[in-house]
Design a protein around this motif. Sequence first.
Motif, mmCIF file in Angstrom:
data_model
loop_
_atom_site.group_PDB
_atom_site.id
_atom_site.type_symbol
_atom_site.label_atom_id
_atom_site.label_comp_id
_atom_site.label_asym_id
_atom_site.label_seq_id
_atom_site.Cartn_x
_atom_site.Cartn_y
_atom_site.Cartn_z
ATOM 1 N N THR A 203 -47.648 49.944 81.874
ATOM 2 C CA THR A 203 -47.658 48.678 81.030
ATOM 3 C C THR A 203 -48.828 47.635 81.552
ATOM 4 O O THR A 203 -48.970 47.609 82.742
ATOM 5 N N TYR A 204 -49.321 46.909 80.719
ATOM 6 C CA TYR A 204 -50.398 45.938 81.161
ATOM 7 C C TYR A 204 -49.814 44.929 82.174
ATOM 8 O O TYR A 204 -50.642 44.371 82.860
ATOM 9 N N ASP A 205 -48.476 44.505 81.917
ATOM 10 C CA ASP A 205 -47.921 43.586 82.897
ATOM 11 C C ASP A 205 -48.030 43.874 84.460
ATOM 12 O O ASP A 205 -47.655 43.016 85.343
ATOM 13 N N LYS A 206 -48.314 45.223 84.572
ATOM 14 C CA LYS A 206 -48.397 45.823 85.936
ATOM 15 C C LYS A 206 -49.820 46.058 86.496
ATOM 16 O O LYS A 206 -49.855 46.637 87.636
ATOM 17 N N MET A 207 -50.605 45.601 85.667
ATOM 18 C CA MET A 207 -52.003 45.591 86.077
ATOM 19 C C MET A 207 -52.667 44.345 86.748
ATOM 20 O O MET A 207 -52.340 43.261 86.056
ATOM 21 N N ALA A 208 -53.160 44.170 87.862
ATOM 22 C CA ALA A 208 -53.840 43.237 88.517
ATOM 23 C C ALA A 208 -55.252 42.931 87.784
ATOM 24 O O ALA A 208 -56.007 44.077 87.893
ATOM 25 N N GLY A 209 -55.622 41.879 87.468
ATOM 26 C CA GLY A 209 -56.941 41.561 87.136
ATOM 27 C C GLY A 209 -57.175 42.230 85.823
ATOM 28 O O GLY A 209 -58.371 42.857 85.314
ATOM 29 N N ALA A 210 -56.155 42.116 84.950
ATOM 30 C CA ALA A 210 -56.129 42.978 83.713
ATOM 31 C C ALA A 210 -57.032 42.320 82.740
ATOM 32 O O ALA A 210 -57.086 40.919 82.841
ATOM 33 N N ARG A 211 -58.206 43.024 82.285
ATOM 34 C CA ARG A 211 -59.050 42.464 81.025
ATOM 35 C C ARG A 211 -58.796 43.035 79.783
ATOM 36 O O ARG A 211 -58.930 44.495 79.914
ATOM 37 N N VAL A 212 -58.248 42.716 78.792
ATOM 38 C CA VAL A 212 -57.939 43.288 77.409
ATOM 39 C C VAL A 212 -59.116 42.823 76.427
ATOM 40 O O VAL A 212 -58.819 41.455 76.276
ATOM 41 N N SER A 213 -59.687 43.408 75.800
ATOM 42 C CA SER A 213 -60.455 42.885 74.830
ATOM 43 C C SER A 213 -60.321 43.694 73.528
ATOM 44 O O SER A 213 -60.385 45.127 73.707
ATOM 45 N N TYR A 214 -59.833 43.039 72.477
ATOM 46 C CA TYR A 214 -59.566 43.782 71.214
ATOM 47 C C TYR A 214 -60.430 42.746 70.061
ATOM 48 O O TYR A 214 -60.323 41.980 69.729
ATOM 49 N N GLY A 215 -61.276 43.531 69.497
ATOM 50 C CA GLY A 215 -62.140 42.827 68.347
ATOM 51 C C GLY A 215 -62.795 43.958 67.567
ATOM 52 O O GLY A 215 -62.512 45.287 67.523
ATOM 53 N N GLY A 216 -64.099 43.554 67.028
ATOM 54 C CA GLY A 216 -64.733 44.512 66.324
ATOM 55 C C GLY A 216 -66.032 43.860 65.796
ATOM 56 O O GLY A 216 -66.374 42.786 65.948
ATOM 57 N N ARG A 217 -66.669 44.889 65.264
ATOM 58 C CA ARG A 217 -68.049 44.326 64.814
ATOM 59 C C ARG A 217 -68.613 45.334 63.422
ATOM 60 O O ARG A 217 -68.121 46.240 63.443
ATOM 61 N N GLY A 218 -69.360 44.354 62.647
ATOM 62 C CA GLY A 218 -69.663 45.255 61.481
ATOM 63 C C GLY A 218 -69.881 44.113 60.468
ATOM 64 O O GLY A 218 -69.982 42.918 60.763
ATOM 65 N N GLN A 219 -69.647 44.553 59.149
ATOM 66 C CA GLN A 219 -70.089 43.651 58.162
ATOM 67 C C GLN A 219 -69.101 42.569 57.833
ATOM 68 O O GLN A 219 -69.431 41.274 57.887
ATOM 69 N N ILE A 220 -67.816 42.574 58.163
ATOM 70 C CA ILE A 220 -66.619 41.882 57.820
ATOM 71 C C ILE A 220 -66.839 40.708 59.117
ATOM 72 O O ILE A 220 -66.595 39.651 58.972
ATOM 73 N N SER A 221 -66.849 41.437 60.301
ATOM 74 C CA SER A 221 -66.962 40.377 61.443
ATOM 75 C C SER A 221 -68.550 39.555 61.340
ATOM 76 O O SER A 221 -68.246 38.392 61.873
ATOM 77 N N ASP A 222 -69.206 40.032 60.777
ATOM 78 C CA ASP A 222 -70.466 39.172 60.777
ATOM 79 C C ASP A 222 -70.257 38.048 59.824
ATOM 80 O O ASP A 222 -70.929 36.892 59.789
ATOM 81 N N PHE A 223 -69.801 38.351 58.622
ATOM 82 C CA PHE A 223 -69.357 37.280 57.735
ATOM 83 C C PHE A 223 -68.438 36.134 58.247
ATOM 84 O O PHE A 223 -68.308 35.033 57.800
ATOM 85 N N GLN A 224 -67.627 36.553 59.313
ATOM 86 C CA GLN A 224 -66.472 35.509 59.641
ATOM 87 C C GLN A 224 -67.269 34.571 60.641
ATOM 88 O O GLN A 224 -66.637 33.747 61.484
ATOM 89 N N GLN A 225 -68.520 34.997 61.144
ATOM 90 C CA GLN A 225 -69.202 34.119 62.124
ATOM 91 C C GLN A 225 -70.327 33.286 61.573
ATOM 92 O O GLN A 225 -70.858 33.471 60.673
ATOM 93 N N PRO A 226 -70.406 32.074 62.136
ATOM 94 C CA PRO A 226 -71.439 31.134 61.553
ATOM 95 C C PRO A 226 -72.867 31.549 61.582
ATOM 96 O O PRO A 226 -72.940 32.388 62.730
ATOM 97 N N ARG A 227 -73.756 31.145 60.805
ATOM 98 C CA ARG A 227 -74.971 31.770 61.217
ATOM 99 C C ARG A 227 -75.844 31.211 62.260
ATOM 100 O O ARG A 227 -75.225 30.216 62.838
ATOM 101 N N TYR A 228 -76.672 32.066 62.776
ATOM 102 C CA TYR A 228 -77.599 31.335 63.905
ATOM 103 C C TYR A 228 -77.865 29.913 63.670
ATOM 104 O O TYR A 228 -77.901 29.234 64.855
ATOM 105 N N GLY A 229 -78.515 29.822 62.641
ATOM 106 C CA GLY A 229 -79.109 28.344 62.613
ATOM 107 C C GLY A 229 -77.961 27.205 62.747
ATOM 108 O O GLY A 229 -78.228 26.169 63.478
ATOM 109 N N GLN A 230 -76.918 27.382 62.250
ATOM 110 C CA GLN A 230 -75.572 26.545 62.259
ATOM 111 C C GLN A 230 -75.054 26.519 63.868
ATOM 112 O O GLN A 230 -74.870 25.465 63.974
#
Length: 239
Positions: A203-230
């Motif tokens: 289990t993750y609570d028995k891991m020292a220095g645990a790093r957990v990353s859960y995300g995504g990339r694609g069309q939906i993730s791009d629309f949820q981010q503000p534009r570079y100019g903004q």
Amino acid sequence: MRYFLSPLFVLAACSPLAQVGKAPDFSALEGSYQHHAMYSAPFPEATDRDEPSDASSLWTATQASLLGDRRASQRGDIVTVVIEIDDRAEISNSTGRNRSGSQQMAIPSMLGIPQRVDRKLPDGASMADAVDTSSSSSFSGSGTVSRNERLTLRIAATVVEELPNGVLRIEGQQEVRVNFELRELIVTGYVRPADISRQNEVTYDKMAGARVSYGGRGQISDFQQPRYGQQVTDILLPF
């Protein structure tokens, strides 16, 4: 005009515009710690020549035996990481401060100097109340933090390194692509072999220095981010 448009085409090829109409690419496993641990030769195990060989025995201590310990223990082994996060935190605080002060100083007589000064002062002014000050200040503040996080995941990780003290460094990466959206899960950390269960899970609570990353990339993730100019203007503009 042709020389002016050439850099634009080169910039478009290196930017997300090159992915228009294409699904996100998977991350390459070649060159990663997992790939190196899987394909590298294991370290030789020290054996005692005086002990008889147990190759002909039905009961051995190897992982391939019927009752052998199949938990991950060396580089290249695979262990299942169970991530069950259910955190909730609420913090509320308030601060108040109030202060007031006053000061008076009068000089009714001092060798006749105040009386002489009074004759030269405008009507109504007198040295009897030379200084009369007052001040007050107040402050109040309040803050509230409310957080609720819940995440349940399972991922197979690879033992990429065995430290001199016996602790195992693991690393796992999982990617699932649905249509034009790629969901990725990354977990790294250090575990003790004793914390790995008989089902080869930790289990993750028995891991020292645990790093957990859960995300995504694609069309939906791009629309949820503000534009570079903004994003640039949000950083540069002070208002």
